[in-house]
Write a protein that holds these residues in place. Structure first.
Motif, short mmCIF file in Angstrom:
data_model
loop_
_atom_site.label_atom_id
_atom_site.label_comp_id
_atom_site.label_asym_id
_atom_site.label_seq_id
_atom_site.Cartn_x
_atom_site.Cartn_y
_atom_site.Cartn_z
N ALA A 168 0.92 -1.36 -0.29
CA ALA A 168 -0.01 -0.01 -0.01
C ALA A 168 0.92 1.28 -0.05
CB ALA A 168 -0.95 0.18 1.16
N VAL A 169 0.38 2.33 -0.55
CA VAL A 169 1.06 3.54 -0.66
C VAL A 169 0.14 4.62 0.20
CG1 VAL A 169 1.81 5.72 -1.94
CG2 VAL A 169 2.06 3.20 -2.73
N ILE A 170 0.62 5.06 1.28
CA ILE A 170 -0.15 6.01 1.85
C ILE A 170 0.06 7.64 1.59
CG2 ILE A 170 -0.45 6.96 4.34
CD1 ILE A 170 0.58 4.34 5.58
N HIS A 171 -0.89 8.06 0.90
CA HIS A 171 -0.86 9.63 0.26
C HIS A 171 -0.98 10.56 1.45
CE1 HIS A 171 -1.09 7.37 -3.47
NE2 HIS A 171 -2.01 6.81 -3.10
N MET A 172 -1.85 10.50 2.34
CA MET A 172 -2.09 11.44 3.41
C MET A 172 -2.70 10.67 4.41
SD MET A 172 -5.12 12.82 4.12
CE MET A 172 -5.07 14.54 4.34
N MET A 173 -2.24 11.37 5.80
CA MET A 173 -2.95 11.02 7.05
C MET A 173 -2.85 12.17 7.92
SD MET A 173 -2.30 7.25 8.93
CE MET A 173 -0.43 7.66 9.14
N MET A 174 -4.17 12.46 8.43
CA MET A 174 -4.55 13.59 9.20
C MET A 174 -4.92 13.32 10.57
SD MET A 174 -6.43 17.05 8.51
CE MET A 174 -5.28 17.95 7.42
N ARG A 175 -4.39 13.53 11.65
CA ARG A 175 -5.00 13.54 12.97
C ARG A 175 -5.82 14.48 13.22
NH1 ARG A 175 -1.85 9.23 14.88
NH2 ARG A 175 0.24 9.26 14.03
N PHE A 176 -6.96 14.21 14.19
CA PHE A 176 -7.84 15.24 14.67
C PHE A 176 -7.05 16.41 15.15
CE2 PHE A 176 -10.46 11.43 15.08
CZ PHE A 176 -11.76 11.87 14.41
N SER A 177 -6.08 16.31 16.18
CA SER A 177 -5.25 17.27 16.41
C SER A 177 -4.41 18.10 15.58
CB SER A 177 -4.11 16.64 17.40
OG SER A 177 -3.20 15.89 16.79
N GLU A 178 -4.53 17.57 14.14
CA GLU A 178 -4.02 18.71 12.96
C GLU A 178 -4.92 19.46 12.42
OE1 GLU A 178 -0.26 15.50 12.15
OE2 GLU A 178 -1.91 15.25 11.31
N SER A 179 -6.03 19.24 12.67
CA SER A 179 -7.36 19.91 11.82
C SER A 179 -6.90 21.40 12.11
CB SER A 179 -8.46 19.47 12.40
OG SER A 179 -9.55 20.08 11.79
N PRO A 180 -6.91 21.80 10.61
CA PRO A 180 -7.02 23.54 10.67
C PRO A 180 -8.05 24.29 11.18
CG PRO A 180 -7.37 22.49 8.58
CD PRO A 180 -7.04 21.44 9.13
N ASN A 194 -5.42 12.31 19.08
CA ASN A 194 -4.47 11.75 18.44
C ASN A 194 -4.89 10.78 17.48
OD1 ASN A 194 -1.59 12.00 18.13
ND2 ASN A 194 -1.40 10.07 18.79
N GLY A 195 -6.17 10.47 17.12
CA GLY A 195 -6.70 9.49 16.26
C GLY A 195 -6.74 10.05 15.01
N ILE A 196 -6.76 9.08 14.01
CA ILE A 196 -6.73 9.81 12.60
C ILE A 196 -8.27 10.08 12.10
CG2 ILE A 196 -6.41 9.00 10.34
CD1 ILE A 196 -4.05 8.56 12.23
N MET A 197 -8.51 11.26 11.87
CA MET A 197 -9.54 11.92 11.33
C MET A 197 -9.67 11.52 9.70
SD MET A 197 -10.56 15.95 11.05
CE MET A 197 -9.26 16.35 10.12
N VAL A 255 -16.18 22.69 3.92
CA VAL A 255 -15.11 22.52 5.06
C VAL A 255 -13.87 22.89 4.59
CG1 VAL A 255 -16.63 20.62 5.96
CG2 VAL A 255 -15.35 20.08 4.07
N PHE A 256 -12.82 22.57 5.63
CA PHE A 256 -11.54 23.19 5.11
C PHE A 256 -10.87 22.12 4.15
CE2 PHE A 256 -10.54 19.98 8.64
CZ PHE A 256 -9.57 19.34 7.96
N TRP A 257 -11.24 21.12 3.87
CA TRP A 257 -10.81 19.88 2.73
C TRP A 257 -11.44 20.18 1.67
CZ3 TRP A 257 -13.26 18.23 7.03
CH2 TRP A 257 -14.48 17.45 6.79
N SER A 258 -12.59 20.73 1.50
CA SER A 258 -13.40 20.88 0.35
C SER A 258 -14.35 21.97 0.19
CB SER A 258 -14.17 19.43 0.20
OG SER A 258 -14.89 19.50 -0.94
N PRO A 259 -14.81 22.43 -1.05
CA PRO A 259 -15.66 23.57 -0.98
C PRO A 259 -16.88 23.19 -0.76
CG PRO A 259 -14.30 23.44 -3.07
CD PRO A 259 -13.96 22.31 -2.36
N LEU A 260 -17.37 21.75 -0.69
CA LEU A 260 -18.66 21.37 -0.57
C LEU A 260 -18.24 19.72 0.09
CD1 LEU A 260 -21.21 22.33 -3.27
CD2 LEU A 260 -21.15 23.02 -0.69
#
Length: 262
Positions: A168-180, A194-197, A255-260
């Motif tokens: 597998a190739v992991i392209h991105m992984m963001m934790r709840f604590s890293e949310s902008p 510290n969980g994966i959002m 939302v911060f990761w998408s216009p909708l």
């Protein structure tokens, strides 16, 4: 606005000469910049006109002619399709392009017609409506559907396992604590920061999403499907259709990761 950026043919492109490695690398970097900027929608090079055909129309007759064709400077050697704010932005991007040919060359910028350009033609209302519906159908067929796994509190562990054993190739992984954006109070249980959002990874040719979820279950809780379309209009149309008789757990919103997202 959408534009076609046309690379005009030259003597070397019509001769079928391959570009040198340095030019290929420079063009590759340029295309990567276009993709990162969200401008490039498509692009390709064309074989010399000796590999092509022209069909001449005269009333009901059809005359097929094989290349090569004369007037080299009027032929097309390649193209991009860009989505830009205006023609000035397109011009600035073209000026940054490496010379695509070993000799002097030319790149032409042509805007696409939009449906509004035909609005003043008498009696075309129904035709324009059908054309718009057809374009939406084509856009929907190009949409992406990704499986979204909810893995309790084991997303990071699972992805590392997939990486080791499935390539597998992991392209991105963001934790709840890293949310902008701040996580709403009570949205996740205490200690889950510290969980994966959200994570995105691929196994073979399949791209998947994954998340620890919001504490609904400590065990893997199945999957959802993420349906991704190209425009806000299509997003609203698809969401409203699925919401009719369905259960909306999150309204469609910015939302911060998408216009909708919803």
């Amino acid at each position: 606005m959408k534009v076609m950026v046309i690379v005009k043919a030259t003597a070397s492109s019509e001769a079928g000469e391959m570009p040198d490695p340095a030019l290929m690398e420079a063009m590759g970097q340029y295309n990567e910049e276009l993709v990162k900027a969200g401008i490039m929608q498509n692009g390709d090079g064309l074989k010399p006109s000796k590999e092509g055909f022209r069909v001449r129309f005269d009333g009901n007759s059809r005359e097929v002619n094989r290349g090569p064709f004369s007037a080299t400077s009027e032929l097309i050697a390649g193209f991009w399709i860009w989505e830009v704010k205006n023609l000035e932005e397109a011009i600035e991007w073209v000026k940054r392009c490496p010379n695509p040919m070993p000799e002097s060359s030319e790149i032409e910028i042509r805007p696409f017609y939009e449906m509004s350009d035909f609005a003043d033609i008498p009696g075309v209302g129904d035709t324009l409506k059908k054309e718009d519906e057809m374009r939406q159908q084509i856009a929907l067929r190009a949409a992406q559907t990704n499986t979204y796994l909810f893995l309790g509190n084991r997303t990071e562990e699972a992805l590392k396992y997939y990486e080791q054993h499935l390539g597998a190739v992991i392209h991105m992984m963001m934790r709840f604590s890293e949310s902008p954006d701040p996580i709403p109070e009570g949205a996740i249980p205490p200690g889950a920061e510290n969980g994966i959002m959200h994570a995105e990874f691929s196994v073979g040719t399949t791209k998947l999403f994954a998340s620890d979820g919001c504490g609904e279950s400590a065990a893997p809780a199945g999957f959802s499907l993420a349906f991704t379309v190209a425009t806000a209009e299509l997003a609203h149309a698809a969401f409203d259709a699925l919401a009719d008789g369905g259960e909306v757990t999150m309204p469609l919103q910015q939302v911060f990761w998408s216009p909708l997202y919803g």
